[in-house]
Design a protein around this motif. Sequence first.
Motif, PDB file in Angstrom:
ATOM      1  N   LYS A  75      29.094  60.057   2.957  1.00 58.67           N
ATOM      2  CA  LYS A  75      29.117  59.603   4.347  1.00 58.67           C
ATOM      3  C   LYS A  75      30.440  58.923   4.674  1.00 58.67           C
ATOM      4  CE  LYS A  75      27.046  55.816   5.575  1.00 58.67           C
ATOM      5  NZ  LYS A  75      26.029  54.799   5.918  1.00 58.67           N
ATOM      6  N   HIS A  76      30.869  57.977   3.830  1.00 63.14           N
ATOM      7  CA  HIS A  76      32.088  57.232   4.107  1.00 63.14           C
ATOM      8  C   HIS A  76      33.331  58.100   3.921  1.00 63.14           C
ATOM      9  CE1 HIS A  76      30.185  53.426   4.826  1.00 63.14           C
ATOM     10  NE2 HIS A  76      29.572  53.435   3.647  1.00 63.14           N
ATOM     11  N   PHE A  77      33.297  58.991   2.937  1.00 63.84           N
ATOM     12  CA  PHE A  77      34.453  59.838   2.692  1.00 63.84           C
ATOM     13  C   PHE A  77      34.668  60.799   3.853  1.00 63.84           C
ATOM     14  CE2 PHE A  77      36.961  63.223   0.785  1.00 63.84           C
ATOM     15  CZ  PHE A  77      37.853  62.521  -0.013  1.00 63.84           C
ATOM     16  N   ARG A  78      33.587  61.391   4.322  1.00 66.37           N
ATOM     17  CA  ARG A  78      33.721  62.328   5.440  1.00 66.37           C
ATOM     18  C   ARG A  78      34.169  61.612   6.706  1.00 66.37           C
ATOM     19  NH1 ARG A  78      30.331  67.688   6.299  1.00 66.37           N
ATOM     20  NH2 ARG A  78      31.481  68.500   8.099  1.00 66.37           N
ATOM     21  N   ARG A  79      33.677  60.390   6.916  1.00 71.30           N
ATOM     22  CA  ARG A  79      34.085  59.620   8.086  1.00 71.30           C
ATOM     23  C   ARG A  79      35.571  59.287   8.034  1.00 71.30           C
ATOM     24  NH1 ARG A  79      30.519  54.510   8.917  1.00 71.30           N
ATOM     25  NH2 ARG A  79      29.016  56.165   9.422  1.00 71.30           N
ATOM     26  N   ALA A  80      36.077  58.998   6.816  1.00 73.42           N
ATOM     27  CA  ALA A  80      37.480  58.596   6.672  1.00 73.42           C
ATOM     28  C   ALA A  80      38.435  59.782   6.697  1.00 73.42           C
ATOM     29  CB  ALA A  80      37.665  57.813   5.373  1.00 73.42           C
ATOM     30  N   LEU A  81      38.053  60.912   6.068  1.00 76.89           N
ATOM     31  CA  LEU A  81      38.986  62.029   5.915  1.00 76.89           C
ATOM     32  C   LEU A  81      38.580  63.296   6.654  1.00 76.89           C
ATOM     33  CD1 LEU A  81      39.353  60.234   3.094  1.00 76.89           C
ATOM     34  CD2 LEU A  81      40.936  62.092   2.652  1.00 76.89           C
ATOM     35  N   GLY A  82      37.369  63.318   7.188  1.00 79.19           N
ATOM     36  CA  GLY A  82      36.967  64.466   7.987  1.00 79.19           C
ATOM     37  C   GLY A  82      36.423  65.644   7.217  1.00 79.19           C
ATOM     38  N   VAL A  83      36.355  65.532   5.889  1.00 78.50           N
ATOM     39  CA  VAL A  83      35.815  66.617   5.063  1.00 78.50           C
ATOM     40  C   VAL A  83      34.932  66.014   3.980  1.00 78.50           C
ATOM     41  CG1 VAL A  83      37.776  68.164   5.441  1.00 78.50           C
ATOM     42  CG2 VAL A  83      37.806  66.574   3.508  1.00 78.50           C
ATOM     43  N   PRO A  84      33.959  66.773   3.459  1.00 82.66           N
ATOM     44  CA  PRO A  84      33.156  66.285   2.337  1.00 82.66           C
ATOM     45  C   PRO A  84      34.008  66.164   1.080  1.00 82.66           C
ATOM     46  CG  PRO A  84      32.136  68.200   3.402  1.00 82.66           C
ATOM     47  CD  PRO A  84      33.534  68.109   3.906  1.00 82.66           C
ATOM     48  N   PRO A  85      33.622  65.310   0.137  1.00 82.30           N
ATOM     49  CA  PRO A  85      34.414  65.159  -1.098  1.00 82.30           C
ATOM     50  C   PRO A  85      34.530  66.452  -1.884  1.00 82.30           C
ATOM     51  CG  PRO A  85      32.295  64.010  -1.264  1.00 82.30           C
ATOM     52  CD  PRO A  85      32.466  64.389   0.163  1.00 82.30           C
ATOM     53  N   GLU A  86      33.489  67.284  -1.869  1.00 81.38           N
ATOM     54  CA  GLU A  86      33.550  68.550  -2.604  1.00 81.38           C
ATOM     55  C   GLU A  86      34.649  69.456  -2.038  1.00 81.38           C
ATOM     56  OE1 GLU A  86      29.368  66.963  -2.898  1.00 81.38           O
ATOM     57  OE2 GLU A  86      30.838  67.235  -1.289  1.00 81.38           O
ATOM     58  N   THR A  87      34.768  69.490  -0.713  1.00 79.18           N
ATOM     59  CA  THR A  87      35.812  70.301  -0.087  1.00 79.18           C
ATOM     60  C   THR A  87      37.189  69.756  -0.419  1.00 79.18           C
ATOM     61  OG1 THR A  87      34.322  70.873   1.729  1.00 79.18           O
ATOM     62  CG2 THR A  87      36.684  71.163   2.111  1.00 79.18           C
TER      63      THR A  87
END
Length: 325
Positions: A293-305
Amino acid sequence: MTGSVRLVLYDGAMLFEAAAALEVFGVDRGLVDPWYDFGVCASERSLLGGWLRVEGAFGYAELATADTVIVAAFDDVAADPPPDLVAAVRAAHRRGARIVSLCTGAFVLAAAGVLDGRRATTHWMHTAALAARYPRVRVEPDVLYTDEGSVLTSAGKAAGMDLCLHLVRTDHGAGVANAIARRLVVPPHRRGGQAQFIAAPAAQEPGRALADLLQWASARLDEPLTVPDLAREANMSTRNLTRRFVAVTGLTPLRWLHHQRVHRVQELLETADDTIEQIAARTGMGTAATLRKHFRRALGVPPETYRRTFRERGEPAAVPDGLRR
């Protein structure tokens, strides 16, 4: 992107910002093979910093083949930038080069029309002048740098180093950018949206205590640190700690911790084979769901991507021993 990087100098270009770009892009430290193809473009009789003559540089025609063009700071923002430089920057932008300005180099980009309709910044003393002279530019006066993809601008002095490291991070990942930062003894990453240090009063005591606290906290991102924890470690009240944090970093203590955890997640995704669950535990994110949740909010992509993107570029660079925690 590695490719060719051309640092643009001209009569009146400023020394500090030019040196920052040269240190980051012009020195091959063996971290990536190949490193950037770096060169300097200058007018025939340029004086760098008002006293150092530039000799043996490429002419502005070289910008026609550059992948990244970095325009150093301009010492007299009241004057019009050299027309031949403006034309060369405009042509490079139209061809598709990445265009970067350091500090008041933004006035050159604005004169070339490169910043029209885009977010941009410059040294805080000159943001009002930039906005007044070029009303089509969306000037952001209180950030360290802006990233509009193919066009990037920085605020004054040290923010130019921040932007150069941001470019390396974008091109090669956190591990490489952090390694360079450690060599240069500068902070590994300050986000572009962080506030410029504008007319802040001089500290009444050395900042060593807070510097030590930042290092202490960075080594304990996996722990559930609170503001009282930080205050106790720094021997300050929570109110005084928060005030000092905002003055030095532009962030509250908890926001700073959150940003550091996200940056640490980036580094681990690029350089380690840990699962998302393991990375969440190592960075204090708690669970994989919270991390996502926080990673996607900060960088716009899921961590796996994010991980897949860097792995598809090739094997991640090894993290130097000094960066391991």
